[in-house]
Design a protein around this motif. Structure first.
Motif, short mmCIF file in Angstrom:
data_model
loop_
_atom_site.label_atom_id
_atom_site.label_comp_id
_atom_site.label_asym_id
_atom_site.label_seq_id
_atom_site.Cartn_x
_atom_site.Cartn_y
_atom_site.Cartn_z
N SER A 16 0.79 -1.24 0.00
CA SER A 16 0.00 0.00 0.00
C SER A 16 0.82 1.29 0.00
CB SER A 16 -0.90 0.02 1.23
OG SER A 16 -0.12 -0.13 2.41
N GLU A 17 2.07 1.22 0.42
CA GLU A 17 2.85 2.44 0.60
C GLU A 17 2.91 3.32 -0.66
OE1 GLU A 17 3.84 3.63 3.33
OE2 GLU A 17 4.51 2.08 4.72
N PRO A 18 3.15 2.75 -1.85
CA PRO A 18 3.17 3.61 -3.06
C PRO A 18 1.83 4.29 -3.31
CG PRO A 18 4.25 1.52 -3.50
CD PRO A 18 3.58 1.38 -2.16
N PHE A 19 0.74 3.58 -3.04
CA PHE A 19 -0.59 4.17 -3.24
C PHE A 19 -0.81 5.34 -2.28
CE2 PHE A 19 -4.97 4.63 -1.89
CZ PHE A 19 -5.64 4.80 -3.10
N TYR A 20 -0.51 5.14 -0.99
CA TYR A 20 -0.70 6.20 -0.01
C TYR A 20 0.13 7.43 -0.36
CZ TYR A 20 -2.93 2.78 3.11
OH TYR A 20 -3.75 1.84 3.67
N PHE A 21 1.37 7.19 -0.76
CA PHE A 21 2.28 8.29 -1.10
C PHE A 21 1.73 9.08 -2.27
CE2 PHE A 21 5.74 9.78 -3.86
CZ PHE A 21 6.32 10.72 -3.03
N GLN A 22 1.33 8.39 -3.33
CA GLN A 22 0.85 9.08 -4.52
C GLN A 22 -0.44 9.83 -4.24
OE1 GLN A 22 2.81 9.19 -7.38
NE2 GLN A 22 1.41 10.92 -7.62
N ARG A 23 -1.30 9.27 -3.39
CA ARG A 23 -2.55 9.96 -3.04
C ARG A 23 -2.25 11.27 -2.32
NH1 ARG A 23 -6.85 6.67 0.45
NH2 ARG A 23 -5.22 6.87 2.03
N ARG A 24 -1.30 11.26 -1.39
CA ARG A 24 -0.93 12.49 -0.69
C ARG A 24 -0.34 13.51 -1.65
NH1 ARG A 24 0.68 8.69 3.53
NH2 ARG A 24 2.78 8.63 2.63
N MET A 25 0.56 13.04 -2.54
CA MET A 25 1.18 13.96 -3.48
C MET A 25 0.14 14.57 -4.43
SD MET A 25 4.36 14.13 -2.58
CE MET A 25 3.79 13.85 -0.88
N LYS A 39 9.74 12.99 -1.39
CA LYS A 39 10.52 11.75 -1.52
C LYS A 39 9.79 10.60 -0.85
CE LYS A 39 15.00 14.09 -1.63
NZ LYS A 39 16.34 14.22 -0.95
N PHE A 40 9.52 9.58 -1.62
CA PHE A 40 8.77 8.42 -1.14
C PHE A 40 9.37 7.82 0.12
CE2 PHE A 40 8.35 3.74 -1.24
CZ PHE A 40 6.98 3.63 -1.12
N GLU A 41 10.69 7.67 0.14
CA GLU A 41 11.36 6.97 1.25
C GLU A 41 11.24 7.72 2.58
OE1 GLU A 41 14.63 9.05 -1.23
OE2 GLU A 41 12.77 7.95 -1.58
N ASP A 42 10.93 9.02 2.53
CA ASP A 42 10.80 9.79 3.77
C ASP A 42 9.53 9.44 4.55
OD1 ASP A 42 13.14 11.12 3.32
OD2 ASP A 42 12.20 12.92 2.49
N TYR A 43 8.58 8.78 3.90
CA TYR A 43 7.28 8.52 4.52
C TYR A 43 7.05 7.06 4.92
CZ TYR A 43 6.16 13.19 2.83
OH TYR A 43 6.17 14.53 2.60
N VAL A 44 7.85 6.17 4.38
CA VAL A 44 7.61 4.74 4.60
C VAL A 44 7.74 4.39 6.09
CG1 VAL A 44 8.39 2.40 4.10
CG2 VAL A 44 8.35 4.11 2.29
N GLN A 50 3.47 11.52 12.21
CA GLN A 50 4.80 11.74 11.65
C GLN A 50 4.71 12.18 10.19
OE1 GLN A 50 6.18 7.81 12.60
NE2 GLN A 50 7.58 8.54 14.18
N THR A 51 3.79 11.58 9.45
CA THR A 51 3.60 11.92 8.05
C THR A 51 3.20 13.37 7.88
OG1 THR A 51 3.04 9.67 7.35
CG2 THR A 51 2.18 11.47 6.01
N TRP A 52 2.23 13.81 8.67
CA TRP A 52 1.73 15.17 8.51
C TRP A 52 2.66 16.21 9.10
CZ3 TRP A 52 -1.82 17.23 5.38
CH2 TRP A 52 -2.53 16.30 4.62
N ASP A 53 3.41 15.85 10.11
CA ASP A 53 4.45 16.76 10.63
C ASP A 53 5.47 17.06 9.53
OD1 ASP A 53 3.29 16.93 13.09
OD2 ASP A 53 4.69 15.58 14.09
N LEU A 54 5.74 16.05 8.68
CA LEU A 54 6.69 16.23 7.59
C LEU A 54 6.05 16.95 6.41
CD1 LEU A 54 9.44 15.72 6.29
CD2 LEU A 54 8.66 13.40 5.71
N LEU A 55 4.82 16.61 6.10
CA LEU A 55 4.14 17.23 4.96
C LEU A 55 3.98 18.73 5.15
CD1 LEU A 55 1.32 14.61 4.28
CD2 LEU A 55 3.12 15.27 2.66
N VAL A 56 3.59 19.14 6.36
CA VAL A 56 3.35 20.56 6.66
C VAL A 56 4.06 20.88 7.97
CG1 VAL A 56 1.63 22.37 6.91
CG2 VAL A 56 1.07 20.31 5.59
N SER A 57 5.29 21.31 7.89
CA SER A 57 6.11 21.48 9.09
C SER A 57 6.07 22.89 9.66
CB SER A 57 7.56 21.11 8.77
OG SER A 57 8.06 21.93 7.73
#
Length: 210
Positions: A16-25, A39-44, A50-57
């Motif tokens: 699922s990780e590629p799907f979740y990443f692409q949906r966010r992007m 960068k995909f690897e930053d979210y895995v 943690q994801t949203w802290d990185l997306l909108v810091s």
């Protein structure tokens, strides 16, 4: 039971990780906003926080506003868990159960998504205990999620199946023998006790059959 296997969900039971990443992007692109990282690897392996802290810091208020908009956005762009489920999962879970091995799930994903995956894929009956990232104070790589899983499963020996460096670190910090499932994309799995190519390999690991 004497032994237990504790699975991560994303990247292990479901691809699922590629799907979740692409949906966010896609969400951020449609909003015309540059995310904190593309960068995909930053979210895995990250928790939702943690994801949203990185997306909108830069701003907690802005982060919360966008997160709420995203929650509505993804209602209309949901993942098909049946398609994302790795083909070998039902057979592996069946054989583990037949061999008297207890099964747990320790995922950083939200509880709602865990429950939906288990329901859609008809896997609820296999799991003795499940825990989400919303139910711990500290996210992976903190060992809390695995320490709780150990306590609740109440077995003699444990084995964790992870994919990300954060998940591997969490399980190992809890004193659990950790297996990493190799991914189709580069990922640091060096700290795992062993790396496997397919989930079926679990069934022949000495740690489970001895």
């Amino acid at each position: 039971m004497e032994k237990a296997v504790i699975f991560d969900m994303d990247g292990v039971l479901i691809d699922s990780e590629p799907f979740y990443f692409q949906r966010r992007m896609n969400f951020f692109k449609e909003k015309g906003i540059q995310p904190g990282s593309d960068k995909f690897e930053d979210y895995v392996g990250n928790s939702e926080k943690q994801t949203w802290d990185l997306l909108v810091s830069e701003s907690e208020a802005r982060r919360e506003m966008l997160h709420q908009e995203y929650l509505e956005y993804k209602k209309h762009k949901g993942i098909d868990f049946k398609k994302a489920l790795r083909n070998s999962v039902p057979d592996v879970l069946t054989k583990l159960t037949e061999n008297g091995i207890s099964i747990g799930l320790a995922s950083s994903s939200p509880r709602k998504e865990i429950n939906q995956m288990l329901s859609d894929c008809q896997l609820e009956s296999y799991f003795s205990f499940t825990i989400s990232g919303e139910e711990v104070k500290e996210s992976k790589p903190n060992p809390e999620i695995y320490l709780i899983s150990r306590k609740m499963l109440n077995c003699h020996d444990y084995l964790a199946v992870e994919d990300s460096a954060l998940g591997i670190a969490s399980a190992k910090a809890a004193g659990i023998y950790t297996v990493a499932l190799k991914q189709a994309f580069p990922m640091d799995q060096r700290e795992a006790n062993v790396v496997i190519d397919e989930l079926e390999e679990l069934l022949i690991l000495p740690q489970l059959i001895k």
